[in-house]
Design a protein around this motif. Structure first.
Motif: not given
Length: 127
Positions: A6, A22, A34, A36, A50, A70, A72, A81, A94-96, A117
């Protein structure tokens, strides 16, 4: 070899915007959902949004609906994001994350479903 990274976090004033990225390496995101997630100190991890791999169907938590988007870019193997109209309550790490989904279907925000992750990126919304 398999990594999600990220980036794009930082400090922003309320009402401002940030775009998180991400980036995947070691595998392609074309067949993965994917998601978040975010977590603030002292609070439980929260699913944010997602996106499905093939049909592009998205899900947003009620707290961010209408403000976050979101998307891609398969060519870049990256998911974004876009966060607009940020509020102090949006602050957190914040994690993807990703899980394999070869058949198109609605993405889901159950943390245990995600096999991969990222390390997280800090977002702070403050004046």
């Amino acid at each position: 070899q398999v990594q999600l990274v990220e980036s794009g976090g930082g400090l922003v004033q309320p009402g401002g915007s940030l775009r998180l990225s991400c980036a995947a390496s070691g595998f392609t995101l074309n067949y993965y959902v994917i998601g978040w997630f975010r977590q603030a100190p002292g609070k439980e991890r929260e699913g944010v949004a997602c996106i499905s791999p093939s049909d592009g169907v998205t899900y947003y938590a009620d707290s961010v609906k209408g403000r976050f988007t979101v998307s891609r870019d398969n060519a870049k193997n990256t998911v974004y994001l876009q966060m607009n109209s940020l509020k102090p309550e949006d602050s957190g790490v914040y994690y993807c994350a990703a899980y394999f989904a070869p058949i198109p279907s609605m993405c889901r925000m159950t943390g245990g479903t995600y096999a991969y992750w990222g390390q997280g990126t800090q977002v702070t919304v403050s004046s």
